[in-house]
Write a protein that holds these residues in place. Structure first.
Motif, short mmCIF file in Angstrom:
data_model
loop_
_atom_site.label_atom_id
_atom_site.label_comp_id
_atom_site.label_asym_id
_atom_site.label_seq_id
_atom_site.Cartn_x
_atom_site.Cartn_y
_atom_site.Cartn_z
N ARG A 108 -3.13 4.58 2.42
CA ARG A 108 -2.44 3.33 2.78
C ARG A 108 -2.87 2.80 4.15
O ARG A 108 -3.14 1.61 4.30
N GLU A 109 -2.95 3.69 5.14
CA GLU A 109 -3.33 3.23 6.49
C GLU A 109 -4.81 2.83 6.53
O GLU A 109 -5.18 1.85 7.18
N LEU A 118 0.82 -1.21 0.00
CA LEU A 118 0.00 0.00 0.00
C LEU A 118 0.85 1.25 0.00
O LEU A 118 1.85 1.36 0.73
N LYS A 165 -5.10 -0.58 4.89
CA LYS A 165 -4.55 -1.63 5.75
C LYS A 165 -5.52 -1.97 6.87
O LYS A 165 -5.80 -3.16 7.14
N ILE A 190 3.45 -1.42 3.99
CA ILE A 190 3.20 -0.02 3.67
C ILE A 190 4.52 0.65 3.30
O ILE A 190 5.54 0.42 3.96
N ILE A 202 0.97 -7.81 4.38
CA ILE A 202 0.65 -6.41 4.11
C ILE A 202 1.88 -5.56 4.41
O ILE A 202 2.46 -5.68 5.50
#
Length: 452
Positions: free
Chosen positions: A384-385, A379, A388, A402, A400
């Motif tokens: 992105r957060e 991501l 997730k 980032i 996963i």
């Protein structure tokens, strides 16, 4: 439309719409006032393209009274219509239109217009290919990247314009009247601009608001929203569908594309013969083929063009195979629905690179599909957060990661993939938090992949 001696304001000096429009309007004898919120030093490239052209004055670093001393304002599609200067223009009775509307008014040639949340560019480009045997010139442009205004004055009455039109462009149409309209699908997008799904749909519906019973619209029979608004369409409807037979129209019978737009059905092509992947591209092919039939193109010519069409850059674009892993660039997937369509095109395990500008879209259905289809998720960008957190909430059990950089995302994708996998850039988000455009994002992805 007579523009000689008129004062025309242009709000938004983009390299494509703003610069090209200014050049054409001056050539037609208009006095042009170019206005942009950016100061001159941030518009160097655009201003260099206009250097030495007389008849243009500038209102830069903010919009002032100067751009209101005009007969007409041409607004670039990226400029929201709610900004104060445009509200004031409307109060004063100054007409505000966009480049699509202006091009239509200036054109001697009829229009085919394509809209929808997803698939517009592929369908527009494909239709251009299907019309290669049309007996007169066909100009393909609009939101696809080629401004109509730059070529429209060169077209003759027997020529044809094939235009991709976005909701931003359709917001400002008044007389725009395509003889054939294609409305491919409708899902949530651009809610940061339109504020509500209802306003977004209303803008899209402008594609047919000036049509008559002599015109045609091509609609997706598998899209519930489009079926609901069909009763508001004034033109003749041609349907296309992967799931049902709705006539007159184009549909699938098993794996066979069938044209049933006249008395009897005719087989067109097996979908396995298409070079473009995914169910959504079958829909795009059905819609484009229907439009080509309406313009008199033979099924044999359509069949040949469908077999040879390889798709658009940044739309499920195959990049290369490295160590047994296929890499695909789908940077043009700027909303969740587009990325869902990309994911369903693959049966192989997928390592997905996603994320980008946060436009307050609902990613729930996208993440549910990610949980089912994706083995590793990388991501990037503002979302992105959020992505997730949502993935974990819905039980995603894969890896996963980032990262803040696309280059590192590609490197991580290589690390997590195995022979037989697919690495897919399909962001489900717009690009403007990190890149100038989805095209820049896609080109960088390909550059990083080729350097592995």
């Amino acid at each position: 439309m007579e523009l000689k001696g008129k004062r025309i304001g242009i709000i938004g000096l983009g390299k494509r719409t703003g610069v090209v429009s200014a050049k054409v309007l001056v050539k037609m004898g208009a006095q042009v006032v170019v206005s942009d919120v950016k100061p001159a030093h941030k518009l160097k490239e655009e201003l260099d393209l206009l250097r030495g052209i007389s008849g243009i004055s500038y209102d830069l670093g903010g919009h002032t009274e100067k751009v209101l001393d005009v007969d007409l304002i041409l607004v670039s599609p990226g400029v929201p219509l709610e900004i104060p200067i445009l509200k004031e223009a409307k109060k004063r009775g100054i007409e505000v239109i966009g480049e699509i509307e202006l091009s239509y008014r200036l054109s001697k040639a009829p229009f085919i217009a394509i809209t929808g949340t997803n698939g517009k560019t592929t369908t527009t480009s494909l239709l251009g290919q299907l019309l290669k045997t049309y007996p007169h010139r066909v100009f393909v442009g609009g939101n696809i990247g080629r401004p109509l205004i730059g070529e429209i004055l060169n077209l003759k009455p027997n020529d044809l314009v094939v235009a991709e039109v976005s909701s931003f462009q359709l917001e400002t149409v008044k007389e725009f009247h395509p003889e054939i309209a294609l409305f491919l699908n409708f899902t949530q997008d651009h809610l940061d601009r339109h504020k509500s799904i209802e306003a977004y749909l209303k803008a899209k519906m402008n594609i047919f608001k000036n049509q008559t019973e002599e015109d045609y619209i091509i609609l997706n029979a598998d899209d519930q929203t489009l079926c609901k608004i069909a009763s508001e369409v004034p033109s003749k409807i041609i349907w296309f569908s992967r799931q049902k037979k709705r006539l007159p129209g184009m549909y699938l019978d098993g794996n066979m594309m069938v044209c049933h737009m006249s008395e009897k059905p005719e087989e067109l092509l097996l979908i396995d013969e298409l070079k473009i992947r995914g169910d959504h591209n079958v829909e795009n092919a059905l819609a484009a083929s229907a439009a080509a039939v309406l313009k008199g193109i033979s099924l044999s010519d359509i069949r040949e063009s469908l077999r040879n069409f390889k798709g658009q850059e940044h739309t499920l674009e195959y990049v290369l195979t490295h160590r047994g892993v296929q890499y695909y660039n789908d940077s043009k997937a700027t909303n969740p629905d587009a990325s869902m369509k990309a994911l369903t095109a693959f049966h192989e395990p997928v390592v997905l690179i996603a994320g980008g500008l946060d436009r307050k879209l609902d990613f729930t259905e996208f993440i549910k599909l990610v949980v089912k289809k994706v083995k590793a998720l990388i991501l990037i960008g503002e979302t992105r957060e959020k992505l997730k957190k949502l993935a974990l909430e819905y039980g995603f059990s894969g890896r996963i990661e980032i990262t803040e950089e696309l280059k590192e995302a590609v490197q991580l994708a290589q690390k997590f993939s195995e022979p037989g996998d697919v690495v897919l850039l399909s962001p489900a988000c717009a690009s403007w938090d990190m890149f100038e455009s989805y095209a820049e994002r896609g080109c960088l992805f390909k550059e990083y992949v080729r350097s592995l």
